[in-house]
Design an enzyme around this catalytic site. Structure first.
Site, short mmCIF file in Angstrom:
data_model
loop_
_atom_site.label_atom_id
_atom_site.label_comp_id
_atom_site.label_asym_id
_atom_site.label_seq_id
_atom_site.Cartn_x
_atom_site.Cartn_y
_atom_site.Cartn_z
N GLN A 5 0.82 -1.21 0.00
CA GLN A 5 0.00 0.00 0.00
C GLN A 5 0.86 1.26 0.00
OE1 GLN A 5 -2.24 -0.59 3.62
NE2 GLN A 5 -0.40 -1.30 4.66
N ASP A 9 -0.76 -0.14 13.73
CA ASP A 9 -0.33 1.00 14.55
C ASP A 9 -0.19 0.62 16.02
OD1 ASP A 9 -3.02 1.10 15.69
OD2 ASP A 9 -3.63 2.20 13.90
N GLU A 55 -0.55 -8.76 11.35
CA GLU A 55 -0.50 -7.57 10.50
C GLU A 55 0.27 -7.92 9.23
OE1 GLU A 55 -0.41 -4.34 8.42
OE2 GLU A 55 -1.55 -4.27 10.30
N ASP A 79 -0.90 -12.31 6.29
CA ASP A 79 -2.22 -11.90 5.85
C ASP A 79 -3.26 -12.44 6.84
OD1 ASP A 79 -4.84 -12.68 4.40
OD2 ASP A 79 -3.93 -11.25 3.02
N GLY A 80 -4.07 -11.54 7.41
CA GLY A 80 -5.03 -11.96 8.44
C GLY A 80 -6.03 -12.96 7.94
N ASP A 104 -9.15 -4.92 13.07
CA ASP A 104 -8.81 -3.51 12.91
C ASP A 104 -8.18 -3.33 11.54
OD1 ASP A 104 -8.22 -0.86 13.29
OD2 ASP A 104 -6.51 -1.21 14.61
N ASP A 140 -10.01 0.11 5.08
CA ASP A 140 -11.30 0.08 4.41
C ASP A 140 -11.35 -1.02 3.35
OD1 ASP A 140 -12.14 2.11 5.98
OD2 ASP A 140 -11.86 3.70 4.50
#
Length: 314
Positions: A56, A111, A133, A164-165, A185, A188
């Site tokens: 990202q 975070d 995460e 990867d969750g 968490d 989007d």
């Protein structure tokens, strides 16, 4: 990877689709097809870091009024000024609704703000915390520029898995690993995160839960942006869980100033909208800035039109 340092980027020459100059000021503007027709802006004082990771676009900047800001793919994830509202609510709504939340899984949350909130419960039931995460760069940048959020990333009760969750939960399908609370968490529902907003994902969550376990996820939208999307997401959750509720919290740095959560369990006897456990007012004041047992209950109370749409027959 070496130690993360501020990049000392010249703001005047910095090029990014979300940053522009207006008169004598530089502004970050958040726009998305998910909330067409409106945008949210913050004045930029300094670009602290920008990188395209494997997954990202990541931007960290110092704002004029909200402190340091973490942005993923052009969407604000957290700011120093108001992050506590989101972190406290997504963590404490399920934790305080579970009688014995010993084992907790966090999907996303790079975070580390959710981890910080969970650490507060180590003397009150929580024993182990696993955070999955996908992008280690988010963790590293948070440690550098959002240190109050990421300060417990190396805590002995915390296990961080870079993976990867969705795949992590798929792996659990054939394992005996179960959790009391799972907190999603995620960012989007665009790109890889889109999988986290489908019926298949809710099924994976249910499989990874102990009896009476609770899941919570940020809903991406709020009642003002796209309530039909929220209704559809609740419908998907109800295909898997018998007890599903929608809650909201106030976040000035999120578009429309609100964000919602979907909380679910297969335990029909759990009210969810009122805390199963609670602290004294003095303890609450010591631990929390936003959450309280009264806020817990009130967060599920929606304006009449939204309640009819999401919880009624419309």
């Amino acid at each position: 990877m070496g130690k993360i340092e501020a990049q000392n980027i010249d703001l005047a020459s910095f090029k990014h689709s979300s940053v522009y100059k207006l008169d004598d000021q530089y502004w970050f503007q958040e726009k998305s097809d998910s909330f067409a027709g409106q945008a949210f802006g913050l004045e930029v004082k300094e670009i602290l870091y920008h990188v395209n990771s494997e997954y990202q676009d990541i931007l960290v900047f110092k704002s004029a009024t909200f402190g340091n800001v973490l942005v993923l793919n052009g969407i604000i994830q957290c700011t120093e000024r108001d992050e506590f509202a989101y972190q406290e609510m997504i963590t404490n709504l399920p934790i305080m609704s579970h009688k014995k939340p010993r084992k907790v899984l966090v999907i996303g949350g790079g975070d580390c703000g959710v981890v910080r909130e969970l650490i507060k419960h180590l003397d009150d039931g929580v024993e182990s915390i696993t955070m999955v995460e996908i992008d280690d760069m988010v963790i590293q940048l948070s440690a550098k520029f959002l240190p109050n959020m990421a300060k417990f990333r190396n805590h002995p009760n915390v296990k961080i898995v870079i993976d990867d969750g969705f795949k992590y939960l798929k792996h659990l399908e054939n394992q005996n690993e179960k959790y009391d609370v799972i907190i999603t968490d995620s960012s989007d529902p665009e790109g890889p995160a889109e999988e986290f907003f489908q019926v298949t994902y809710f099924k994976l969550l249910a499989n990874a839960l102990n009896d009476k376990g609770i899941v919570i996820m940020q809903s991406s939208e709020n009642i003002w942006l796209n309530i039909d999307y929220l209704k559809d997401l609740l419908s998907k959750a109800k295909q898997v869980f018998s007890n599903v509720r929608y809650a909201q919290c106030y976040m000035p740095s999120y578009t429309s100033g609100q964000l919602g959560f979907i909380m679910a369990t297969s335990d029909a006897s759990n009210p969810l909208c009122s805390a199963t456990r609670s602290f004294s007012p003095e303890k609450e004041a010591e631990l929390f800035k936003y959450y309280s047992k009264e806020v817990h209950k009130s967060s599920f109370i929606l304006p009449a039109w939204a309640d009819r749409t999401l919880n009624g027959s419309q």
